[in-house]
Design a protein around this motif. Structure first.
Motif, PDB file in Angstrom:
ATOM      1  N   TYR A  30     -80.567  37.590  23.142  1.00 39.71           N
ATOM      2  CA  TYR A  30     -79.882  38.593  23.655  1.00 39.71           C
ATOM      3  C   TYR A  30     -79.264  40.132  22.474  1.00 39.71           C
ATOM      4  O   TYR A  30     -77.441  40.141  22.920  1.00 39.71           O
ATOM      5  N   PHE A  59     -85.151  41.876  28.408  1.00 38.91           N
ATOM      6  CA  PHE A  59     -85.132  40.998  29.412  1.00 38.91           C
ATOM      7  C   PHE A  59     -84.439  41.898  30.339  1.00 38.91           C
ATOM      8  O   PHE A  59     -85.535  41.374  32.145  1.00 38.91           O
ATOM      9  N   ILE A  68     -88.697  42.810  32.001  1.00 37.17           N
ATOM     10  CA  ILE A  68     -88.867  41.419  32.247  1.00 37.17           C
ATOM     11  C   ILE A  68     -88.485  41.269  33.725  1.00 37.17           C
ATOM     12  O   ILE A  68     -89.743  41.017  34.867  1.00 37.17           O
ATOM     13  N   TYR A  83     -92.895  38.366  37.497  1.00 38.05           N
ATOM     14  CA  TYR A  83     -91.391  37.739  36.855  1.00 38.05           C
ATOM     15  C   TYR A  83     -90.939  37.746  38.859  1.00 38.05           C
ATOM     16  O   TYR A  83     -89.853  38.753  39.113  1.00 38.05           O
ATOM     17  N   GLY A 102     -79.025  35.306  39.225  1.00 34.77           N
ATOM     18  CA  GLY A 102     -79.543  35.170  38.133  1.00 34.77           C
ATOM     19  C   GLY A 102     -80.176  34.151  37.655  1.00 34.77           C
ATOM     20  O   GLY A 102     -80.992  33.897  36.468  1.00 34.77           O
ATOM     21  N   SER A 103     -80.074  32.780  37.824  1.00 29.42           N
ATOM     22  CA  SER A 103     -80.593  31.405  37.657  1.00 29.42           C
ATOM     23  C   SER A 103     -79.761  31.289  36.071  1.00 29.42           C
ATOM     24  O   SER A 103     -80.748  30.548  35.433  1.00 29.42           O
ATOM     25  N   THR A 104     -79.173  31.998  35.442  1.00 28.81           N
ATOM     26  CA  THR A 104     -78.474  31.767  33.831  1.00 28.81           C
ATOM     27  C   THR A 104     -78.275  30.048  34.127  1.00 28.81           C
ATOM     28  O   THR A 104     -78.729  29.963  32.928  1.00 28.81           O
ATOM     29  N   ASN A 153     -81.023  28.068  32.472  1.00 31.14           N
ATOM     30  CA  ASN A 153     -80.738  28.141  30.579  1.00 31.14           C
ATOM     31  C   ASN A 153     -80.005  26.932  30.125  1.00 31.14           C
ATOM     32  O   ASN A 153     -80.132  27.016  28.953  1.00 31.14           O
ATOM     33  N   TYR A 165     -93.766  33.343  32.777  1.00 33.57           N
ATOM     34  CA  TYR A 165     -92.876  33.483  31.326  1.00 33.57           C
ATOM     35  C   TYR A 165     -93.764  33.250  30.457  1.00 33.57           C
ATOM     36  O   TYR A 165     -93.697  33.903  29.455  1.00 33.57           O
ATOM     37  N   THR A 218     -92.743  39.704  27.722  1.00 34.45           N
ATOM     38  CA  THR A 218     -91.939  38.092  27.606  1.00 34.45           C
ATOM     39  C   THR A 218     -92.535  37.478  25.856  1.00 34.45           C
ATOM     40  O   THR A 218     -91.647  37.149  25.507  1.00 34.45           O
ATOM     41  N   PHE A 252     -90.464  39.156  23.748  1.00 33.25           N
ATOM     42  CA  PHE A 252     -89.126  38.999  23.808  1.00 33.25           C
ATOM     43  C   PHE A 252     -88.900  38.021  23.248  1.00 33.25           C
ATOM     44  O   PHE A 252     -87.479  38.055  22.482  1.00 33.25           O
ATOM     45  N   MET A 289     -89.518  28.374  26.350  1.00 39.29           N
ATOM     46  CA  MET A 289     -90.762  29.173  25.426  1.00 39.29           C
ATOM     47  C   MET A 289     -90.578  28.629  23.949  1.00 39.29           C
ATOM     48  O   MET A 289     -89.278  27.520  23.795  1.00 39.29           O
ATOM     49  N   GLU A 332     -86.451  28.563  24.347  1.00 38.40           N
ATOM     50  CA  GLU A 332     -85.217  28.789  25.448  1.00 38.40           C
ATOM     51  C   GLU A 332     -86.085  27.556  26.700  1.00 38.40           C
ATOM     52  O   GLU A 332     -87.615  27.989  26.160  1.00 38.40           O
ATOM     53  N   SER A 380     -85.989  26.609  30.466  1.00 38.31           N
ATOM     54  CA  SER A 380     -85.278  28.099  32.374  1.00 38.31           C
ATOM     55  C   SER A 380     -85.335  26.828  33.189  1.00 38.31           C
ATOM     56  O   SER A 380     -87.240  26.620  33.618  1.00 38.31           O
TER      57      SER A 380
HETATM   58  C1  AVI Z   1     -81.541  34.882  31.943  1.00 39.84           C
HETATM   59  N1  AVI Z   1     -82.596  33.424  32.533  1.00 39.84           N
HETATM   60  C2  AVI Z   1     -82.362  33.557  33.805  1.00 39.84           C
HETATM   61  C3  AVI Z   1     -83.815  33.939  32.430  1.00 39.84           C
HETATM   62  C4  AVI Z   1     -84.454  33.067  33.199  1.00 39.84           C
HETATM   63  O1  AVI Z   1     -86.189  33.347  33.461  1.00 39.84           O
HETATM   64  O2  AVI Z   1     -84.222  32.144  31.940  1.00 39.84           O
HETATM   65  C5  AVI Z   1     -84.244  34.184  30.635  1.00 39.84           C
HETATM   66  C6  AVI Z   1     -86.174  34.578  30.540  1.00 39.84           C
HETATM   67  N2  AVI Z   1     -86.819  33.962  29.702  1.00 39.84           N
HETATM   68  C7  AVI Z   1     -88.329  34.708  30.172  1.00 39.84           C
HETATM   69  N3  AVI Z   1     -88.060  35.578  30.489  1.00 39.84           N
HETATM   70  C8  AVI Z   1     -86.531  35.469  31.389  1.00 39.84           C
END
Ligand code: AVI
Length: 322
Positions: A37, A45, A48, A54, A159-161, A164, A204, A211, A214, A250, A278, A280
């Motif tokens: 980020y 993002f 996305i 998404y 945001g379902s952060t 992560n 994703y 994506t 990103f 990812m 990442e 998720s």
């Molecule tokens: C920020 N987070 C909640 C997103 C997710 O869905 O995990 C980040 C993301 N990575 C790829 N697409 C979105």
């Protein structure tokens, strides 16, 4: 020049550099997802969140719209909304609009510029609200303004952060936020539910390649900030569903055997080797209930959409019932 290994790192000067050199000299290469980020990564993002594949953002927004009055009914008049993340999104407006005369809004984010701009926008839209932004990493202890302890408090982590984060990070975050919000506080948490890989993979790995851009942007950031020479065309974005860990991963896959230079360090890649960038996580209702309970929160209400894709839960102190 040195070929890097885990024990021959030069002393480094920034957390980003430390993480990059540490992560890329491990046997299984990985980078912490927070470095995705930068300014460009944040723009990507945002893009996305509007993609047809998404589903999380629009689904969570829909749930909040449908359930806002139910949520507001268990938060007393004149409350403080404490948002973990810069906020000022549509979701923030939905909650603020539903609450009964909210008094304070406390957005918390590590990115000062982003946070202050977002706080300003909320201040303009809600002139009666006392907006008190906090520049902080909300995964660490955050000291909240003393004045909000005198009013009802509602934590908000949309945001379902949370997906992560690792188990330990989730536990620490939920327990710390409970301690700092104080007794009697409520907490509104958005998280993504487990579902078929056929839905998750396109979310994703979208058709337009947003994506992918990103994910690849982290290599551009390393090139720019750490004087590296990643050739972005020699890596590709990969999204994998890891069933046993219940998470989308990812990765950036090396398209051939290659050596990349980062400052004075050389990093070798085999063909097909990946950098894990990442996780998720997708939770069952039970798993998330257990995590919340373990951190001292009780589940007061649970909301979802008609396809049960996403969950929003309202938490209270563990000695409360609704
Ligand atoms: C920020 N987070 C909640 C997103 C997710 O869905 O995990 C980040 C993301 N990575 C790829 N697409 C979105």
């Amino acid at each position: 020049m040195t070929i890097a290994n885990r024990y021959s790192q030069p002393s480094s000067t920034s957390p980003f550099q430390d993480d990059v050199l540490d992560g890329l000299t491990r046997q299984r290469k990985a980078l912490p997802s927070r470095w995705l980020y930068d300014e460009r990564g944040s723009e990507l993002f945002e893009a996305i969140t509007t993609l047809p594949e998404y589903y999380p953002t629009r689904t969570e927004t829909g749930i909040l719209r449908d359930c806002a009055s139910s949520i507001a009914s268990v938060v007393e008049r004149g409350a403080a909304l404490v948002e973990y993340g810069a906020g000022a999104s549509t979701k923030t407006h939905i909650v603020l609009d539903a609450l009964n005369s909210p008094r304070y809004y406390v957005p918390i984010d590590i990115s000062g510029d982003f946070l202050l701009a977002a706080a300003k926008r909320i201040e303009t839209a809600y002139p009666a609200l006392d907006v008190a932004p906090r520049i902080a990493d909300f995964l660490r202890t955050v000291s909240l303004p003393q004045k909000i302890q005198a009013v009802p408090r509602l934590g908000f982590f949309p945001g379902s952060t949370i997906g992560n984060l690792s188990d330990l990070e989730i536990h620490t975050y939920l327990a710390r936020s409970k301690a700092s919000l104080g007794q009697g506080a409520r907490f509104l948490l958005g998280y993504d539910l487990r579902k078929a890989a056929e839905t998750l993979i396109p979310a994703y790995d979208d058709a337009q390649g947003v994506t992918a851009a990103f994910n690849l942007n982290i290599l551009a950031r390393i090139n720019r900030e750490l004087n590296a020479d990643f050739d972005l065309s020699r890596f590709r974005h990969v999204a994998v569903w890891n069933e046993s860990q219940s998470r989308i991963e990812m990765h950036l896959e090396s398209l051939g055997r290659q050596t990349v230079t980062i400052g004075s360090v050389k990093v070798r890649f085999e063909a097909g080797e990946t950098i894990h960038t990442e996780n998720s996580r997708k939770f069952s209702w039970d798993t998330m209930r257990r995590m919340c309970t373990a951190a001292g929160w009780s589940t007061l209400r649970e909301y979802t959409d008609c396809a049960e894709q996403f969950a929003v839960v309202l938490l209270g102190s563990d000695d409360e019932t609704s």
